[in-house]
Design a protein around this motif. Structure first.
Motif, PDB file in Angstrom:
ATOM      1  N   PRO A 198       0.835  -1.214   0.000  1.00 44.79           N
ATOM      2  CA  PRO A 198       0.000   0.000   0.000  1.00 44.79           C
ATOM      3  C   PRO A 198       0.864   1.257   0.000  1.00 44.79           C
ATOM      4  N   ARG A 199       0.409   2.254  -0.750  1.00 42.72           N
ATOM      5  CA  ARG A 199       1.103   3.537  -0.714  1.00 42.72           C
ATOM      6  C   ARG A 199       0.942   4.182   0.658  1.00 42.72           C
ATOM      7  N   PRO A 200       1.931   4.968   1.105  1.00 37.52           N
ATOM      8  CA  PRO A 200       1.822   5.577   2.435  1.00 37.52           C
ATOM      9  C   PRO A 200       0.778   6.689   2.447  1.00 37.52           C
ATOM     10  N   PRO A 201       0.124   6.899   3.583  1.00 40.41           N
ATOM     11  CA  PRO A 201      -0.821   8.024   3.680  1.00 40.41           C
ATOM     12  C   PRO A 201      -0.085   9.356   3.619  1.00 40.41           C
ATOM     13  N   ARG A 202      -0.797  10.394   3.136  1.00 41.74           N
ATOM     14  CA  ARG A 202      -0.207  11.736   3.017  1.00 41.74           C
ATOM     15  C   ARG A 202      -0.776  12.630   4.121  1.00 41.74           C
ATOM     16  N   ILE A 203       0.081  13.461   4.684  1.00 40.25           N
ATOM     17  CA  ILE A 203      -0.360  14.401   5.717  1.00 40.25           C
ATOM     18  C   ILE A 203       0.223  15.786   5.429  1.00 40.25           C
ATOM     19  N   ALA A 204      -0.382  16.807   6.011  1.00 41.94           N
ATOM     20  CA  ALA A 204       0.128  18.164   5.889  1.00 41.94           C
ATOM     21  C   ALA A 204       1.304  18.353   6.841  1.00 41.94           C
ATOM     22  N   ARG A 205       2.197  19.252   6.486  1.00 41.72           N
ATOM     23  CA  ARG A 205       3.352  19.506   7.341  1.00 41.72           C
ATOM     24  C   ARG A 205       2.916  19.979   8.731  1.00 41.72           C
ATOM     25  N   ASP A 206       1.834  20.727   8.798  1.00 35.28           N
ATOM     26  CA  ASP A 206       1.369  21.238  10.087  1.00 35.28           C
ATOM     27  C   ASP A 206       1.086  20.127  11.086  1.00 35.28           C
ATOM     28  N   GLY A 207       0.657  18.971  10.595  1.00 37.38           N
ATOM     29  CA  GLY A 207       0.339  17.869  11.505  1.00 37.38           C
ATOM     30  C   GLY A 207       1.453  16.856  11.666  1.00 37.38           C
ATOM     31  N   ALA A 208       2.560  17.027  10.932  1.00 44.52           N
ATOM     32  CA  ALA A 208       3.625  16.028  10.936  1.00 44.52           C
ATOM     33  C   ALA A 208       4.303  15.907  12.298  1.00 44.52           C
ATOM     34  N   GLU A 209       4.450  17.032  12.998  1.00 43.59           N
ATOM     35  CA  GLU A 209       5.145  17.001  14.275  1.00 43.59           C
ATOM     36  C   GLU A 209       4.416  16.136  15.295  1.00 43.59           C
ATOM     37  N   ARG A 210       3.114  15.994  15.145  1.00 41.90           N
ATOM     38  CA  ARG A 210       2.339  15.190  16.101  1.00 41.90           C
ATOM     39  C   ARG A 210       2.298  13.721  15.718  1.00 41.90           C
ATOM     40  N   GLN A 211       2.658  13.377  14.477  1.00 40.22           N
ATOM     41  CA  GLN A 211       2.503  12.003  14.012  1.00 40.22           C
ATOM     42  C   GLN A 211       3.803  11.278  13.693  1.00 40.22           C
ATOM     43  N   LEU A 212       4.904  12.021  13.600  1.00 37.42           N
ATOM     44  CA  LEU A 212       6.153  11.409  13.161  1.00 37.42           C
ATOM     45  C   LEU A 212       7.239  11.539  14.225  1.00 37.42           C
ATOM     46  N   PRO A 213       8.116  10.537  14.325  1.00 42.49           N
ATOM     47  CA  PRO A 213       9.231  10.642  15.275  1.00 42.49           C
ATOM     48  C   PRO A 213      10.183  11.759  14.862  1.00 42.49           C
ATOM     49  N   LEU A 214      10.888  12.303  15.845  1.00 44.03           N
ATOM     50  CA  LEU A 214      11.751  13.453  15.610  1.00 44.03           C
ATOM     51  C   LEU A 214      12.823  13.162  14.571  1.00 44.03           C
ATOM     52  N   ALA A 215      13.412  11.950  14.611  1.00 45.40           N
ATOM     53  CA  ALA A 215      14.486  11.619  13.676  1.00 45.40           C
ATOM     54  C   ALA A 215      13.986  11.651  12.238  1.00 45.40           C
ATOM     55  N   LEU A 216      12.801  11.102  12.002  1.00 49.07           N
ATOM     56  CA  LEU A 216      12.242  11.104  10.654  1.00 49.07           C
ATOM     57  C   LEU A 216      11.828  12.514  10.241  1.00 49.07           C
ATOM     58  N   LEU A 217      11.305  13.259  11.189  1.00 49.28           N
ATOM     59  CA  LEU A 217      10.871  14.625  10.889  1.00 49.28           C
ATOM     60  C   LEU A 217      12.045  15.492  10.435  1.00 49.28           C
ATOM     61  N   SER A 218      13.238  15.217  10.984  1.00 47.36           N
ATOM     62  CA  SER A 218      14.404  16.022  10.600  1.00 47.36           C
ATOM     63  C   SER A 218      14.726  15.851   9.125  1.00 47.36           C
ATOM     64  N   PHE A 219      14.515  14.643   8.571  1.00 44.83           N
ATOM     65  CA  PHE A 219      14.741  14.429   7.147  1.00 44.83           C
ATOM     66  C   PHE A 219      13.703  15.164   6.307  1.00 44.83           C
ATOM     67  N   MET A 220      12.504  15.297   6.847  1.00 45.54           N
ATOM     68  CA  MET A 220      11.437  15.972   6.114  1.00 45.54           C
ATOM     69  C   MET A 220      11.546  17.491   6.180  1.00 45.54           C
ATOM     70  N   ASN A 221      12.518  17.978   6.928  1.00 43.50           N
ATOM     71  CA  ASN A 221      12.744  19.421   7.010  1.00 43.50           C
ATOM     72  C   ASN A 221      13.861  19.885   6.080  1.00 43.50           C
ATOM     73  N   GLU A 222      14.452  18.951   5.326  1.00 47.25           N
ATOM     74  CA  GLU A 222      15.568  19.294   4.452  1.00 47.25           C
ATOM     75  C   GLU A 222      15.293  18.807   3.042  1.00 47.25           C
ATOM     76  N   SER A 223      15.500  19.686   2.078  1.00 47.11           N
ATOM     77  CA  SER A 223      15.224  19.362   0.674  1.00 47.11           C
ATOM     78  C   SER A 223      16.403  19.821  -0.187  1.00 47.11           C
ATOM     79  N   ARG A 224      16.937  18.908  -0.972  1.00 49.02           N
ATOM     80  CA  ARG A 224      18.050  19.235  -1.866  1.00 49.02           C
ATOM     81  C   ARG A 224      18.155  18.166  -2.943  1.00 49.02           C
TER      82      ARG A 224
END
Length: 318
Positions: free
Chosen positions: A253-279
């Motif tokens: 199954p494809r992963p569910p999509r969420i808004a960035r505003d709600g990510a901090e409440r649903q994702l662990p800090l380590a994973l969230l750090s990767f989602m804060n960087e784009s290159r």
């Protein structure tokens, strides 16, 4: 030729030696590619790993990067060193520094230092680049403790190379994957971990584990002195699109999509750090200077191998 007085062969007839520090998955892939042509010594902090390393054709050396006194025997052992061990995450007096690289650098300098050292760092040293294309001339701007420690290690080794005259290469490595590598995308998909919706998503970069092993070997023998090289494939893809593609290839199954505003409440800090960087990393030096032709130019190529292997096993067992 053989010197009966000393019981040794002249240096030109001896097998070359390579010291691997951090001989985990990537280190063992490097060892398999050498296929006995080079004598590999590997530092391990776990005596329990000694039998497995010996079975892989490696000479184990028990020592601990967190205990500098145990590293003294490494001095003068090998003309080439592949450093794959990460910095520590606990017990740090300064969270920005990598004491392991500093201890290893001091130990290797006690006698004739290696001629070549390759250090595997992370592309995370750049921090968030807003999705921009990045080459090796961009100044690092680490934004996480993990990236700061890697940046400190890079500086440690480049300065060490300048002092000792050793040829030091820093490989900046993004996300490593392979169908036979534990964890990674399949585990994340199976757990149903969400990803960001497209309008909030970030670009990520990848390299197949086998291509990384090949890059390590080429850097050990071909890299220019005091050089930084990106080790990444040609994929240009947002994180969510990458995981969607893996899910489709593996029938998950494809992963569910969420808004960035709600990510901090649903994702662990380590994973969230990767989602804060784009290159998006450029890999021109990898191809031009190391002359590496990628076996898996895109993540689709790499994960297609998994489906082909699975199909082959199914057809043979039918």
């Amino acid at each position: 030729m053989f010197d009966a007085m000393t019981g040794t062969r002249p240096a030109r007839f001896r097998r070359q030696r390579l010291l691997v520090v951090g001989c985990g998955d990537i280190g063992l892939r490097v060892v398999r590619r050498l296929a006995g042509r080079v004598r590999v010594l590997a530092l391990t902090s776990s005596p329990q790993r000694v039998p497995a390393l010996r079975a892989a054709g490696v000479t184990p050396l028990v020592g601990d990067l967190d205990q500098p006194a145990t590293l003294r025997r490494l001095a003068g052992l090998a003309p080439r060193v592949l450093h794959l061990a990460p910095p520590p995450t606990k017990g740090l007096s300064d969270w920005r520094l990598d004491p392991r690289s500093r201890a290893l650098a001091a130990a290797l300098a006690r006698r004739t230092p290696p001629r070549v050292l390759v250090y595997a760092s992370t592309s995370g040293v750049y921090g968030d680049c807003g999705g921009a294309w990045v080459d090796e001339t961009r100044l690092p701007a680490p934004q996480t403790p993990r990236a700061w420690r890697r940046w400190d290690a890079e500086q440690t080794w480049r300065l060490w190379g300048q002092r000792t005259g050793a040829r030091v290469t820093v490989l900046r490595v993004p996300g490593i994957y392979a169908p036979d590598r534990p964890g990674g995308a399949p585990q994340r998909l199976a757990s149903g971990t969400p990803v960001l919706r497209r309008e909030d998503d970030v670009y990520t970069n990848h390299i197949h584990a086998e291509d990384l092993a090949r890059a390590c070997l080429r850097a050990l023998w071909l890299a220019r002195p005091q050089r930084v090289v990106h080790v990444c494939d040609d994929t240009e893809r947002l994180m969510g699109d990458y995981l969607d593609g893996v899910a489709d290839l593996l029938g998950l199954p494809r992963p569910p999509r969420i808004a960035r505003d709600g990510a901090e409440r649903q994702l662990p800090l380590a994973l969230l750090s990767f989602m804060n960087e784009s290159r998006r990393l450029r890999n021109g030096r990898l191809k031009r200077e190391l002359r590496l032709r990628l076996a898996y130019p895109t993540v689709d190529d790499g994960w297609a191998q998994a489906t082909a292997t699975s199909w082959s096993r199914t057809s043979h067992s039918a």
